[in-house]
Design a protein around this motif. Structure first.
Motif, PDB file in Angstrom:
ATOM      1  N   VAL A   1      -4.685  -1.644  -7.064  1.00 41.44           N
ATOM      2  CA  VAL A   1      -4.331  -2.007  -5.685  1.00 41.44           C
ATOM      3  C   VAL A   1      -5.392  -2.929  -5.097  1.00 41.44           C
ATOM      4  O   VAL A   1      -5.082  -3.958  -4.472  1.00 41.44           O
ATOM      5  N   MET A   2      -6.672  -2.594  -5.284  1.00 41.79           N
ATOM      6  CA  MET A   2      -7.744  -3.436  -4.769  1.00 41.79           C
ATOM      7  C   MET A   2      -7.722  -4.815  -5.433  1.00 41.79           C
ATOM      8  O   MET A   2      -7.935  -5.843  -4.776  1.00 41.79           O
ATOM      9  N   ALA A   3      -7.453  -4.837  -6.741  1.00 44.12           N
ATOM     10  CA  ALA A   3      -7.434  -6.108  -7.459  1.00 44.12           C
ATOM     11  C   ALA A   3      -6.292  -7.006  -6.991  1.00 44.12           C
ATOM     12  O   ALA A   3      -6.446  -8.225  -6.892  1.00 44.12           O
ATOM     13  N   VAL A   4      -5.135  -6.404  -6.708  1.00 44.26           N
ATOM     14  CA  VAL A   4      -3.995  -7.192  -6.224  1.00 44.26           C
ATOM     15  C   VAL A   4      -4.332  -7.837  -4.882  1.00 44.26           C
ATOM     16  O   VAL A   4      -4.011  -9.009  -4.635  1.00 44.26           O
ATOM     17  N   LEU A   5      -4.997  -7.084  -4.011  1.00 47.59           N
ATOM     18  CA  LEU A   5      -5.388  -7.628  -2.712  1.00 47.59           C
ATOM     19  C   LEU A   5      -6.326  -8.827  -2.874  1.00 47.59           C
ATOM     20  O   LEU A   5      -6.264  -9.795  -2.107  1.00 47.59           O
ATOM     21  N   VAL A   6      -7.191  -8.764  -3.872  1.00 47.51           N
ATOM     22  CA  VAL A   6      -8.174  -9.830  -4.083  1.00 47.51           C
ATOM     23  C   VAL A   6      -7.560 -11.021  -4.816  1.00 47.51           C
ATOM     24  O   VAL A   6      -7.812 -12.181  -4.459  1.00 47.51           O
ATOM     25  N   ALA A   7      -6.750 -10.747  -5.838  1.00 45.34           N
ATOM     26  CA  ALA A   7      -6.279 -11.811  -6.724  1.00 45.34           C
ATOM     27  C   ALA A   7      -5.071 -12.565  -6.191  1.00 45.34           C
ATOM     28  O   ALA A   7      -4.877 -13.734  -6.532  1.00 45.34           O
ATOM     29  N   THR A   8      -4.238 -11.919  -5.369  1.00 45.58           N
ATOM     30  CA  THR A   8      -2.995 -12.548  -4.931  1.00 45.58           C
ATOM     31  C   THR A   8      -3.192 -13.873  -4.202  1.00 45.58           C
ATOM     32  O   THR A   8      -2.489 -14.851  -4.505  1.00 45.58           O
TER      33      THR A   8
ATOM     34  N   ALA B   1      -6.561   6.085   2.628  1.00 43.97           N
ATOM     35  CA  ALA B   1      -5.976   7.425   2.780  1.00 43.97           C
ATOM     36  C   ALA B   1      -4.722   7.607   1.933  1.00 43.97           C
ATOM     37  O   ALA B   1      -4.631   8.554   1.137  1.00 43.97           O
ATOM     38  N   PRO B   2      -3.700   6.740   2.046  1.00 47.09           N
ATOM     39  CA  PRO B   2      -2.532   6.922   1.178  1.00 47.09           C
ATOM     40  C   PRO B   2      -2.839   6.706  -0.298  1.00 47.09           C
ATOM     41  O   PRO B   2      -2.223   7.351  -1.164  1.00 47.09           O
ATOM     42  N   ILE B   3      -3.794   5.821  -0.612  1.00 46.87           N
ATOM     43  CA  ILE B   3      -4.158   5.618  -2.015  1.00 46.87           C
ATOM     44  C   ILE B   3      -4.770   6.895  -2.588  1.00 46.87           C
ATOM     45  O   ILE B   3      -4.389   7.357  -3.674  1.00 46.87           O
ATOM     46  N   ASP B   4      -5.731   7.482  -1.869  1.00 47.70           N
ATOM     47  CA  ASP B   4      -6.368   8.716  -2.332  1.00 47.70           C
ATOM     48  C   ASP B   4      -5.367   9.863  -2.434  1.00 47.70           C
ATOM     49  O   ASP B   4      -5.414  10.655  -3.383  1.00 47.70           O
TER      50      ASP B   4
ATOM     51  N   ILE C   1       8.677   9.688   1.838  1.00 50.84           N
ATOM     52  CA  ILE C   1       9.182   8.520   2.564  1.00 50.84           C
ATOM     53  C   ILE C   1       8.090   7.956   3.474  1.00 50.84           C
ATOM     54  O   ILE C   1       7.840   6.749   3.501  1.00 50.84           O
ATOM     55  N   TRP C   2       7.418   8.852   4.232  1.00 52.75           N
ATOM     56  CA  TRP C   2       6.352   8.406   5.107  1.00 52.75           C
ATOM     57  C   TRP C   2       5.173   7.861   4.310  1.00 52.75           C
ATOM     58  O   TRP C   2       4.512   6.913   4.733  1.00 52.75           O
ATOM     59  N   LEU C   3       4.902   8.466   3.153  1.00 53.71           N
ATOM     60  CA  LEU C   3       3.831   7.958   2.290  1.00 53.71           C
ATOM     61  C   LEU C   3       4.114   6.509   1.884  1.00 53.71           C
ATOM     62  O   LEU C   3       3.229   5.648   1.947  1.00 53.71           O
ATOM     63  N   ALA C   4       5.363   6.233   1.484  1.00 55.26           N
ATOM     64  CA  ALA C   4       5.738   4.876   1.088  1.00 55.26           C
ATOM     65  C   ALA C   4       5.687   3.913   2.279  1.00 55.26           C
ATOM     66  O   ALA C   4       5.196   2.780   2.158  1.00 55.26           O
ATOM     67  N   VAL C   5       6.186   4.368   3.436  1.00 47.68           N
ATOM     68  CA  VAL C   5       6.213   3.503   4.620  1.00 47.68           C
ATOM     69  C   VAL C   5       4.799   3.130   5.059  1.00 47.68           C
ATOM     70  O   VAL C   5       4.494   1.957   5.322  1.00 47.68           O
ATOM     71  N   ILE C   6       3.906   4.130   5.138  1.00 44.41           N
ATOM     72  CA  ILE C   6       2.536   3.871   5.591  1.00 44.41           C
ATOM     73  C   ILE C   6       1.805   2.981   4.597  1.00 44.41           C
ATOM     74  O   ILE C   6       1.082   2.051   4.990  1.00 44.41           O
ATOM     75  N   PHE C   7       1.985   3.249   3.302  1.00 49.84           N
ATOM     76  CA  PHE C   7       1.310   2.420   2.295  1.00 49.84           C
ATOM     77  C   PHE C   7       1.805   0.975   2.356  1.00 49.84           C
ATOM     78  O   PHE C   7       0.993   0.031   2.357  1.00 49.84           O
ATOM     79  N   ILE C   8       3.117   0.766   2.374  1.00 47.65           N
ATOM     80  CA  ILE C   8       3.669  -0.601   2.404  1.00 47.65           C
ATOM     81  C   ILE C   8       3.244  -1.317   3.682  1.00 47.65           C
ATOM     82  O   ILE C   8       2.900  -2.509   3.665  1.00 47.65           O
ATOM     83  N   TRP C   9       3.268  -0.602   4.790  1.00 50.80           N
ATOM     84  CA  TRP C   9       2.857  -1.187   6.074  1.00 50.80           C
ATOM     85  C   TRP C   9       1.414  -1.681   6.012  1.00 50.80           C
ATOM     86  O   TRP C   9       1.125  -2.851   6.286  1.00 50.80           O
ATOM     87  N   LEU C  10       0.503  -0.790   5.624  1.00 51.23           N
ATOM     88  CA  LEU C  10      -0.909  -1.163   5.585  1.00 51.23           C
ATOM     89  C   LEU C  10      -1.183  -2.214   4.513  1.00 51.23           C
ATOM     90  O   LEU C  10      -1.923  -3.180   4.751  1.00 51.23           O
ATOM     91  N   PHE C  11      -0.584  -2.038   3.355  1.00 48.12           N
ATOM     92  CA  PHE C  11      -0.824  -2.991   2.259  1.00 48.12           C
ATOM     93  C   PHE C  11      -0.363  -4.394   2.647  1.00 48.12           C
ATOM     94  O   PHE C  11      -1.056  -5.388   2.388  1.00 48.12           O
ATOM     95  N   SER C  12       0.797  -4.495   3.286  1.00 45.75           N
ATOM     96  CA  SER C  12       1.328  -5.803   3.683  1.00 45.75           C
ATOM     97  C   SER C  12       0.425  -6.478   4.713  1.00 45.75           C
ATOM     98  O   SER C  12       0.141  -7.681   4.606  1.00 45.75           O
ATOM     99  N   VAL C  13      -0.035  -5.712   5.697  1.00 43.60           N
ATOM    100  CA  VAL C  13      -0.888  -6.298   6.737  1.00 43.60           C
ATOM    101  C   VAL C  13      -2.246  -6.699   6.162  1.00 43.60           C
ATOM    102  O   VAL C  13      -2.774  -7.776   6.482  1.00 43.60           O
ATOM    103  N   VAL C  14      -2.814  -5.859   5.292  1.00 42.27           N
ATOM    104  CA  VAL C  14      -4.101  -6.191   4.676  1.00 42.27           C
ATOM    105  C   VAL C  14      -3.965  -7.439   3.807  1.00 42.27           C
ATOM    106  O   VAL C  14      -4.812  -8.352   3.850  1.00 42.27           O
ATOM    107  N   LEU C  15      -2.897  -7.497   3.008  1.00 43.43           N
ATOM    108  CA  LEU C  15      -2.689  -8.659   2.151  1.00 43.43           C
ATOM    109  C   LEU C  15      -2.498  -9.924   2.980  1.00 43.43           C
ATOM    110  O   LEU C  15      -3.056 -10.981   2.666  1.00 43.43           O
ATOM    111  N   GLY C  16      -1.717  -9.821   4.059  1.00 40.57           N
ATOM    112  CA  GLY C  16      -1.534 -10.975   4.929  1.00 40.57           C
ATOM    113  C   GLY C  16      -2.833 -11.428   5.568  1.00 40.57           C
ATOM    114  O   GLY C  16      -3.116 -12.631   5.673  1.00 40.57           O
TER     115      GLY C  16
END
Length: 376
Positions: free
Chosen positions: A271-278, A252-255, A47-62
């Motif tokens: 994951v890296m490609a989605v951040l770049v292409a979106t 960290a969560p990706i690794d 659960i924490w793995l999903a929360v931390i990943f979604i949190w960081l991914f959303s902020v990085v993408l934004g």
């Protein structure tokens, strides 16, 4: 008097409302700067793995979307060819920084660059192109674009993609070897040189190749707005700095997911490609829906070209400086998918007209690519 005081405050309030994500990004950076070890210690809990990943991914993408937004604003103010240069360098910088941050974190992942480049090509040339053509074709029977511009893009993309992702597998008899130092140097010069020649063509004597019959600008930008340049420049640099720091935390969560849970290694590249292409995918789909297919073509083919032409040389240089090896050659199934995608793209843009069926075929290839990631 009160109205005079309130007048200068209105732009500030508008700026604060518009840049609320900046405060969120700073707050997230502060949290992970001081409490990162505590939070990453919770990754064993799904659960924490999903929360931390979604949190960081959303902020990085934004934050990445904000970088593109401010780069686009600068492009509108400066016009061409500076607009194209700013947008291209902003996206490429995000990609290089993201890959470098993840590559330096945890165990060595020599295929991360290859997986990210391949994922960007698949997401853009199959996912983005397919969705744009499908939606545009659904709303209209056919859409038109400048054939010479598409041929110019593909004429550089095809050889660079082949030299970067397929040819390395045939230069040595052993399994999975990287290019030698000399070969990497030659590849870097070829990539930068061809991209420079293309940029000269796009912004110079053959600029008309990238404009449709209605006169739509090659980069979609002309000098139409005025105002000080320093606000978007400062915000662009600030958002990019936040992206660099937050992507390193996202590693960290990706690794953990890939190394501990034995997930496919290619997922890191996805994951890296989605951040770049979106960010550019959103612009391309909107342009297609508005019947500006030339704008979409310039976005997605230009993205692939800059990814291969600039990211590959940059990552080869960083690889030598940091001592992290880079493997570029694709596996057999991925190589076939790349060749098929390039061939289909040539056919799709060969007539200057597109329709719904072509979008559907590209989306099928995108689904096939995603399913093959999980092939054992």
């Amino acid at each position: 008097m009160n109205s005079e005081v309130a007048a200068p405050q209105r732009p500030r309030l508008a700026l604060i409302r518009r840049e609320w994500l900046f405060a969120v990004s700073i707050a997230t950076s502060v949290v992970f700067l001081f409490f990162g070890e505590v939070l990453f210690g919770l990754l064993a809990n799904p659960i924490w793995l999903a929360v931390i990943f979604i949190w960081l991914f959303s902020v990085v993408l934004g934050s990445a979307l904000s970088v593109v937004r401010h780069a686009d604003h600068l492009a509108e103010q400066l016009g061409e060819p500076y607009g194209t240069l700013i947008l291209t360098l902003a996206i490429t910088s995000i990609e290089v920084m993201a890959i470098t941050a993840v590559m330096r974190h945890g165990e060595s992942n020599p295929t991360l660059v290859r997986d990210t480049l391949f994922a960007v090509v698949m997401i853009i040339l199959n996912g983005m192109v397919g969705l744009s053509l499908l939606i545009g074709g659904w709303r209209r029977h056919e859409q038109h674009h400048n054939l010479q511009g598409a041929n110019a893009y593909l004429g550089v993309i095809v050889p660079l993609a082949t030299l970067s992702l397929i040819m390395p597998n045939f230069t040595h008899p052993t399994n999975g070897p990287p290019y030698s130092t000399v070969q990497q140097t030659v590849l870097a010069f070829i990539s930068v040189g061809l991209y420079g020649v293309f940029l000269t063509l796009q912004t110079g004597r053959h600029r008309g190749f990238f404009i449709d019959d209605a006169g739509e600008a090659a980069g979609g930008h002309s000098r139409t707005t005025e105002g000080p340049l320093w606000p978007p420049i400062i915000l662009l640099v600030a958002y990019m700095a936040l992206v660099v720091f937050l992507v390193e935390q996202l590693a960290a969560p990706i690794d953990y997911f890939i190394e501990t849970l034995r997930a496919p290694a290619a997922l890191g590249g996805v994951v890296m490609a989605v951040l770049v292409a979106t960010p550019e995918a959103i612009s391309a789909v909107r342009a297609s829906v508005a019947n500006h297919l030339q704008r979409s073509v310039n976005i997605f083919l230009g993205s692939v070209l800059s990814t291969i032409g600039l990211t590959v040389p940059a990552m080869l240089v960083i690889s030598h400086l940091t001592g992290h090896p880079v493997v570029l050659g694709l596996e057999r199934t991925d190589a076939v998918m790349l060749i098929l995608t390039l061939a289909l793209s040539i056919i799709t843009f060969a007539s200057g007209r597109t329709h719904l069926m072509q979008g559907a075929v590209h989306l099928v290839l995108f689904v096939a690519y995603f399913l093959l990631i999980f092939e054992v």
